[in-house]
Design a protein around this motif. Structure first.
Motif, mmCIF file in Angstrom:
data_model
loop_
_atom_site.group_PDB
_atom_site.id
_atom_site.type_symbol
_atom_site.label_atom_id
_atom_site.label_comp_id
_atom_site.label_asym_id
_atom_site.label_seq_id
_atom_site.Cartn_x
_atom_site.Cartn_y
_atom_site.Cartn_z
ATOM 1 N N UNK A 5 -2.697 -8.650 0.023
ATOM 2 C CA UNK A 5 -2.869 -8.435 -1.410
ATOM 3 C C UNK A 5 -2.706 -7.003 -1.849
ATOM 4 N N UNK A 6 -3.072 -6.070 -0.977
ATOM 5 C CA UNK A 6 -3.016 -4.665 -1.383
ATOM 6 C C UNK A 6 -1.831 -3.939 -0.770
ATOM 7 N N UNK A 7 -1.809 -3.834 0.552
ATOM 8 C CA UNK A 7 -0.772 -3.035 1.187
ATOM 9 C C UNK A 7 0.629 -3.612 0.966
ATOM 10 N N UNK A 8 0.752 -4.947 1.084
ATOM 11 C CA UNK A 8 2.075 -5.559 0.964
ATOM 12 C C UNK A 8 2.453 -5.804 -0.489
ATOM 13 N N UNK A 9 1.639 -6.589 -1.209
ATOM 14 C CA UNK A 9 1.996 -6.979 -2.570
ATOM 15 C C UNK A 9 1.850 -5.845 -3.569
ATOM 16 N N UNK A 10 0.739 -5.106 -3.490
ATOM 17 C CA UNK A 10 0.473 -4.074 -4.497
ATOM 18 C C UNK A 10 1.173 -2.758 -4.168
ATOM 19 N N UNK A 11 1.191 -2.380 -2.886
ATOM 20 C CA UNK A 11 1.734 -1.083 -2.507
ATOM 21 C C UNK A 11 3.167 -1.139 -1.992
ATOM 22 N N UNK A 12 3.659 -2.342 -1.705
ATOM 23 C CA UNK A 12 5.031 -2.468 -1.254
ATOM 24 C C UNK A 12 5.271 -2.041 0.177
ATOM 25 N N UNK A 13 4.215 -2.039 0.990
ATOM 26 C CA UNK A 13 4.354 -1.682 2.398
ATOM 27 C C UNK A 13 4.695 -2.918 3.223
ATOM 28 N N UNK A 14 5.076 -2.704 4.440
ATOM 29 C CA UNK A 14 5.301 -3.824 5.346
ATOM 30 C C UNK A 14 3.962 -4.316 5.878
ATOM 31 N N UNK A 15 3.953 -5.530 6.368
ATOM 32 C CA UNK A 15 2.730 -6.049 6.969
ATOM 33 C C UNK A 15 2.345 -5.221 8.189
ATOM 34 N N UNK A 16 3.346 -4.732 8.912
ATOM 35 C CA UNK A 16 3.074 -3.896 10.079
ATOM 36 C C UNK A 16 2.352 -2.613 9.668
ATOM 37 N N UNK A 17 2.828 -1.996 8.583
ATOM 38 C CA UNK A 17 2.163 -0.792 8.096
ATOM 39 C C UNK A 17 0.727 -1.092 7.688
ATOM 40 N N UNK A 18 0.535 -2.253 7.043
ATOM 41 C CA UNK A 18 -0.807 -2.636 6.623
ATOM 42 C C UNK A 18 -1.740 -2.828 7.801
ATOM 43 N N UNK A 19 -1.254 -3.481 8.837
ATOM 44 C CA UNK A 19 -2.081 -3.685 10.032
ATOM 45 C C UNK A 19 -2.428 -2.341 10.676
ATOM 46 N N UNK A 20 -1.460 -1.431 10.701
ATOM 47 C CA UNK A 20 -1.698 -0.118 11.285
ATOM 48 C C UNK A 20 -2.774 0.637 10.505
ATOM 49 N N UNK A 21 -2.717 0.569 9.188
ATOM 50 C CA UNK A 21 -3.702 1.258 8.361
ATOM 51 C C UNK A 21 -5.096 0.681 8.547
ATOM 52 N N UNK A 22 -5.186 -0.641 8.609
ATOM 53 C CA UNK A 22 -6.488 -1.277 8.819
ATOM 54 C C UNK A 22 -7.068 -0.866 10.173
ATOM 55 N N UNK A 23 -6.234 -0.876 11.192
ATOM 56 C CA UNK A 23 -6.707 -0.522 12.532
ATOM 57 C C UNK A 23 -7.174 0.929 12.596
ATOM 58 N N UNK A 24 -6.391 1.844 12.033
ATOM 59 C CA UNK A 24 -6.739 3.260 12.127
ATOM 60 C C UNK A 24 -7.920 3.627 11.238
ATOM 61 N N UNK A 25 -8.191 2.832 10.212
ATOM 62 C CA UNK A 25 -9.310 3.134 9.308
ATOM 63 C C UNK A 25 -10.664 2.818 9.924
ATOM 64 N N UNK A 26 -10.690 1.908 10.888
ATOM 65 C CA UNK A 26 -11.963 1.537 11.497
ATOM 66 C C UNK A 26 -12.848 0.791 10.518
ATOM 67 N N UNK A 27 -14.156 1.044 10.600
ATOM 68 C CA UNK A 27 -15.123 0.330 9.761
ATOM 69 C C UNK A 27 -15.898 1.301 8.881
ATOM 70 N N UNK A 28 -16.299 0.843 7.697
ATOM 71 C CA UNK A 28 -17.020 1.738 6.784
ATOM 72 C C UNK A 28 -18.468 1.952 7.202
#
Length: 370
Positions: A295-318
C-alpha cells in the motif's frame, strides 16, 4: 523527523510553493472546506472559545472540542492510518500537508501553515536556535538501532574510504540543521577528527542531491538513507561506489509543534489524540509488513516490492518509550556537540520535550507493542 523514504524527496521548489500558501491537502478528501461543508481557515479553529491559554504545566485536556482542526505534516503516518482504516476515526478535523523534513517544517511553522510536524532529532534544536519556541510531543526509536541504522556513509566511485579513519582529508556533504549534518559531526567525533581535518561541503540533503553529488565527485562522502542506499549501490557500484556503516545510533523520530499551539486547549487535546493514533500507526506498520509494502512503498511511492521488503527489513522494529529520560540525555549530548562545533548557545534538552506527552503514545500501544 521520521526515517527517510522517497516521500521526503520533495523539491525545494515544491516546499516553497507550499509555504507561499498552497498547502497540499491529501487523504480523507479534506480541503479548505471541512467534511461537513463548512469553511475552515484553520487559524483559530482549535480554540475552545474561552480565549484562555493552557499553561504548559497544566494537565493535557482529553476532550477535543467539536470543530477542532489540525494541519499535520506527517505523510507516512497519514498513509498508515489510511491503510489501517483508522484515519476516519480521528476525533478532530485534519488537513494533511505534503511536507516533511526539518527545513520545510520549520518554515511552515513560521508561515502559520502547520500545527504538527514529523522530523528527526535535530530540527527542534535548530528551530529553537532560530527563534521558534517548539516542543517535542512524541518520540520513536528503533530496537537495536546500531544494527538498524537510517543512514550509511555513501562513498563516491574511486574514493578509498574503508573505515571512519579514512575520512581524513575527504570532502563530506554537510547539511546544517538536519539530522544528516549532525550525524556527520558525530561521525567525525567518533573517528577522533575535527572539522579542520576534512572539507565540509554544505548541501541540502533533499531529493537525490547527495547521491548525485557523490556520483559527480562533488563530494567524496555523504550520509544517505533509506532506499537511496540500495539505489545508489545498484547504479554506481559497478563504477566503484560503495557505502560503509557509521556505527552510531541515528534513529530518533519525533512529532513536534509550537508552544503557541500547545497553549490552545482545543489543539492541545487534538494533538494528544493524534499522538495516540500516531503510536498505533507505527505498530500497525510493524505488524502488517506486506500490507505496508503493497500500500505504501509500491502503490503510493512507486517502489518495487523488492525495495519495500529491503526497507522493512533494514528498519527493524519501533521502540516507543514511556520514559523519555534516556532520550533527553542523548539529545543533550547532541546539543552539546552541535553547540560546540557550530558556535551556537547551549540549550537544555529537557526544555525541548513536553513531558506531559511522554506516556500518551506508550499507553496507546500498551497491549499492541511487539
Amino acid at each position: 523527523m521520521s526515517s527517510p523514504v522517497p516521500r521526503t524527496r520533495r523539491t525545494l521548489r515544491a516546499g516553497l510553493a507550499l509555504l507561499t500558501g498552497l498547502v497540499l491537502l491529501t487523504g480523507c478528501g479534506l480541503s479548505k472546506a471541512d467534511s461537513n461543508g463548512t469553511d475552515d481557515t484553520g487559524g483559530a479553529s482549535g480554540s475552545d472559545g474561552s480565549g484562555k491559554k493552557l499553561a504548559l504545566n497544566a494537565p493535557l485536556p482529553t476532550s477535543v472540542p467539536k470543530g477542532t482542526t489540525l494541519t499535520i505534516g506527517d505523510p507516512t503516518t497519514q498513509k498508515a492510518l489510511e491503510l489501517s482504516g483508522q484515519i476516519d476515526k480521528l476525533p478532530f478535523k485534519v488537513k494533511w500537508a505534503n511536507i516533511s523534513g526539518g527545513p520545510q517544517t520549520t518554515e511552515a511553522f513560521r508561515a502559520g501553515a502547520l500545527d504538527v510536524g514529523s522530523v528527526a532529532d535535530i530540527p527542534p534544536i535548530h528551530a529553537t536556535w532560530t527563534g521558534l519556541h517548539v516542543r517535542i510531543v512524541a518520540a520513536k526509536f528503533r530496537v537495536d538501532p546500531v544494527h538498524h541504522p537510517i543512514y550509511q556513509l555513501g562513498i563516491a566511485p574511486g574514493v578509498k574510504v574503508r573505515s571512519l579513519a579514512d575520512l581524513r582529508g575527504k570532502k563530506i556533504a554537510y547539511s546544517p540543521g538536519q539530522a544528516q549534518g549532525a550525524l556527520v559531526l558525530r561521525v567525525l567525533h567518533k573517528a577522533g577528527l575535527t572539522k579542520s581535518d576534512v572539507t565540509l561541503v554544505e548541501l541540502p540533503s533533499t531529493g537525490d542531491v547527495y547521491p548525485n553529488a557523490l556520483a559527480g565527485k562533488q563530494v567524496d562522502v555523504a550520509p544517505i538513507g533509506g532506499v537511496a542506499i540500495k539505489r545508489y549501490l545498484s547504479k554506481y557500484a559497478k563504477d566503484g561506489g560503495t557505502t560503509i556503516p557509521h556505527g552510531l545510533r541515528d534513529d530518533p523520530g519525533h512529532l513536534y509543534t509550537q508552544v503557541s499551539t500547545l497553549e490552545d486547549p482545543a489543539k492541545a487535546a487534538a494533538i494528544r489524540a493524534y499522538v495516540q493514533y500516531w503510536a498505533r500507526a507505527q505498530i500497525w506498520m510493524d505488524k502488517h509488513p506486506q500490507e505496508w509494502i503493497a500500500g505504501y512503498y509500491v502503490k503510493d511511492q512507486g517502489l518495487s516490492e523488492e525495495d519495500g521488503r529491503w526497507l522493512v527489513k533494514t528498519s527493524g522494529h519501533p521502540d516507543i518509550p514511556a520514559d523519555w529520560k534516556s532520550a533527553i540525555a542523548r539529545q543533550q549530548q547532541t546539543i552539546d556537540l552541535l553547540a560546540r562545533e557550530t558556535d551556537k548557545p547551549k540549550l537544555k534538552a529537557a526544555d525541548l520535550f513536553d513531558q506531559r506527552f511522554a506516556p500518551v503514545a506508550a499507553d496507546a500501544i500498551k497491549n499492541e507493542a511487539p
